[in-house]
Enzyme design. Sequence first.
Site, PDB file in Angstrom:
ATOM      1  N   SER A  29       0.811  -1.212   0.000  1.00 55.74           N
ATOM      2  CA  SER A  29       0.000   0.000   0.000  1.00 55.74           C
ATOM      3  C   SER A  29       0.847   1.267   0.000  1.00 55.74           C
ATOM      4  O   SER A  29       0.533   2.234  -0.719  1.00 55.74           O
ATOM      5  CB  SER A  29      -0.941   0.002   1.210  1.00 55.74           C
ATOM      6  OG  SER A  29      -0.193  -0.078   2.425  1.00 55.74           O
ATOM      7  N   GLU A 102      11.357  -8.589  -3.959  1.00 55.39           N
ATOM      8  CA  GLU A 102      11.778  -7.357  -3.277  1.00 55.39           C
ATOM      9  C   GLU A 102      13.237  -7.455  -2.854  1.00 55.39           C
ATOM     10  O   GLU A 102      14.016  -6.507  -3.012  1.00 55.39           O
ATOM     11  CB  GLU A 102      10.888  -7.118  -2.052  1.00 55.39           C
ATOM     12  CG  GLU A 102       9.468  -6.704  -2.396  1.00 55.39           C
ATOM     13  CD  GLU A 102       8.540  -6.652  -1.199  1.00 55.39           C
ATOM     14  OE1 GLU A 102       7.453  -6.076  -1.313  1.00 55.39           O
ATOM     15  OE2 GLU A 102       8.900  -7.189  -0.130  1.00 55.39           O
TER      16      GLU A 102
END
Length: 219
Positions: A29, A102
């Site tokens: 988010s 990531e």
Amino acid sequence: MTQDELKQAVARAAVEYVKGGIIGVGTGSTANYFIDELAKVKGRIDGAVASSEATAQRLRGHGIDVVDLNSVASMEIYVDGADEITKHMHMIKGGGGALTREKIVAAVAKKFICIADESKLVGMLGKFPLPVEVIPMARSYVARELVALGGNPALRQGFTTDNGNVILDVHGLTIMNPVELENKINSIVGVVTNGLFAARAADVLLLGTSAGVQTMKAE
């Protein structure tokens, strides 16, 4: 300020680090807010490396070129959020399930900029369950090994990573030495990687607080 407003504030602050070339972009988010802010200055960059399919889709939706990491020799910055982070810049990441990609993108970047709201800053890692990406056939074996390390692993139900693997979320850990535990879990056969980002910690934390965005570096 609401949590979303804090996330928007750190996203805007992170854009100041965008100077050009190819940049790495995280998942979640807070990273999504960064992508929205990045779109306003997309003319500065040559493209972005995405840490997940969801991030790639959002980048493309803003007209930002998504670049294959294999074609990139180096990146100036990687910008991503965290589920937990300490003052030493050690993190738990992977709540969104993109921890392996990531970690790969972060490894290539010269500077890792973490963007987070103040609720993510903790004294010790471990309250947030530690995600571990696992080859499916090794799930039960890895779970037993994680129990031996003092954790309580739970299969993330109905979830498959972009790499086709499963995630065990490990509850009940008190992580005194993040680098040691990161390496120990990664040495278990069948583990792809885990959500401890300690061997490659963040270089800068942009922390959203009610008093404004604070810039922190490892102590």
